[in-house]
Design an enzyme around this catalytic site. Sequence first.
Site, PDB file in Angstrom:
ATOM      1  N   ASP A   1       0.831  -1.209   0.000  1.00 46.97           N
ATOM      2  CA  ASP A   1       0.000   0.000   0.000  1.00 46.97           C
ATOM      3  C   ASP A   1       0.865   1.257   0.000  1.00 46.97           C
ATOM      4  OD1 ASP A   1      -2.358   1.366  -0.064  1.00 46.97           O
ATOM      5  OD2 ASP A   1      -2.825   1.124   2.055  1.00 46.97           O
TER       6      ASP A   1
ATOM      7  N   HIS B   1       2.405   3.403  -9.159  1.00 44.93           N
ATOM      8  CA  HIS B   1       2.322   1.952  -9.368  1.00 44.93           C
ATOM      9  C   HIS B   1       3.568   1.447 -10.093  1.00 44.93           C
ATOM     10  CE1 HIS B   1      -1.579   2.047  -7.669  1.00 44.93           C
ATOM     11  NE2 HIS B   1      -2.180   2.609  -8.695  1.00 44.93           N
TER      12      HIS B   1
ATOM     13  N   LEU C   1      10.614 -21.318  -4.523  1.00 46.87           N
ATOM     14  CA  LEU C   1       9.713 -20.320  -3.952  1.00 46.87           C
ATOM     15  C   LEU C   1       8.504 -20.171  -4.867  1.00 46.87           C
ATOM     16  CD1 LEU C   1      10.736 -16.875  -2.504  1.00 46.87           C
ATOM     17  CD2 LEU C   1       8.833 -17.044  -4.069  1.00 46.87           C
TER      18      LEU C   1
HETATM   19  C1  FPP Z   1      -1.825   0.120  -3.451  1.00 51.09           C
HETATM   20  O1  FPP Z   1      -1.439   1.464  -3.455  1.00 51.09           O
HETATM   21  C2  FPP Z   1      -1.338  -0.582  -4.614  1.00 51.09           C
HETATM   22  C3  FPP Z   1      -2.116  -1.168  -5.579  1.00 51.09           C
HETATM   23  C4  FPP Z   1      -3.578  -1.165  -5.586  1.00 51.09           C
HETATM   24  C5  FPP Z   1      -1.527  -1.799  -6.760  1.00 51.09           C
HETATM   25  C6  FPP Z   1      -0.371  -2.706  -6.498  1.00 51.09           C
HETATM   26  C7  FPP Z   1       0.411  -2.737  -7.729  1.00 51.09           C
HETATM   27  C8  FPP Z   1       1.746  -2.664  -7.784  1.00 51.09           C
HETATM   28  C9  FPP Z   1       2.611  -2.570  -6.593  1.00 51.09           C
HETATM   29  C10 FPP Z   1       2.361  -2.627  -9.110  1.00 51.09           C
HETATM   30  C11 FPP Z   1       3.478  -3.544  -9.269  1.00 51.09           C
HETATM   31  C12 FPP Z   1       3.125  -4.935  -8.947  1.00 51.09           C
HETATM   32  C13 FPP Z   1       3.714  -5.957  -9.512  1.00 51.09           C
HETATM   33  C14 FPP Z   1       3.397  -7.336  -9.084  1.00 51.09           C
HETATM   34  C15 FPP Z   1       4.698  -5.759 -10.581  1.00 51.09           C
HETATM   35  P1  FPP Z   1      -2.570   2.599  -3.468  1.00 51.09           P
HETATM   36  O2  FPP Z   1      -2.811   2.979  -4.893  1.00 51.09           O
HETATM   37  O3  FPP Z   1      -3.771   2.113  -2.739  1.00 51.09           O
HETATM   38  O4  FPP Z   1      -1.842   3.729  -2.702  1.00 51.09           O
HETATM   39  P2  FPP Z   1      -2.522   4.875  -1.807  1.00 51.09           P
HETATM   40  O5  FPP Z   1      -3.133   4.184  -0.614  1.00 51.09           O
HETATM   41  O6  FPP Z   1      -1.367   5.739  -1.425  1.00 51.09           O
HETATM   42  O7  FPP Z   1      -3.532   5.561  -2.678  1.00 51.09           O
END
Ligand code: FPP
Length: 238
Positions: A18, A35, A129
């Site tokens: 997050d 992201h 893994l």
């Molecule tokens: C949460 O941050 C993150 C996500 C919903 C997306 C997770 C995706 C990635 C980490 C991209 C890369 C992943 C891989 C497997 C290559 P948020 O958008 O909720 O952040 P915020 O709470 O600050 O708004």
Amino acid sequence: MTQNTIAQTPKHVAIIMDGNGRWAAAKGQSRSDGHAAGAGPVRSVLKTAHRLGVRYLTLYAFSTENWGRSSEEIDNIFSLLDQYIDKETAELLSSGVRLRGVGNLDKLPPSTRQALAEAEKVTAQNQDLTLSLALSYGSRAELTQAARDLARKAQAGELDPEAINEDLFGQSLWTSYLPEVDLLIRTGGDKRISNFLLWSLAYAELYFTETLWPDFGEADFLAAIADFQSRQRRYGRA
Ligand code: FPP
């Protein structure tokens, strides 16, 4: 060392990644940039987990609730995932990592389903893994479909309801191939489970950090592991 202190590496680590959006906002960048920056820690955590002997790493990449985001952001996340899978499969294959998707995968865009299916096939024999990407995943949906599956079998006369125990229920989940979670890490400051792996988290140690996911480096991961190793796990016993 006290009797129940864990000296060993956790077998199954799950992570709620997050804070990408806040990381980007703080830099005046778009959520998409956040992201994209989140892919770096995925690589570094995987490498370190592998080196330490973690056997299962499960990442919450897209929740059922995330479908409520703008279509632009959703498209962006899936195109990042497609790129990650396409780019990393060869490396996963040669390093002994098996890739799996877990969740309501039928809902994913065709390109992601295809990339995932191909990477799962190619890496299926790897055993060091297992890297699971939770995609369109929500625990309540997972538990509900397990109940529905078992009820259907009972109604068809294939299953005696009295035979439903924790083992059988666990085998009906999308996550049936995963052992219980030992350590759950959540970045980004919130102290919530957010509908992630509810069944498998029953006795997990929880670790919350303020660090935003794109900033979560090797030292942060090692700190979480060290914290886990300092805890006593009693599983409800005295
Ligand atoms: C949460 O941050 C993150 C996500 C919903 C997306 C997770 C995706 C990635 C980490 C991209 C890369 C992943 C891989 C497997 C290559 P948020 O958008 O909720 O952040 P915020 O709470 O600050 O708004």
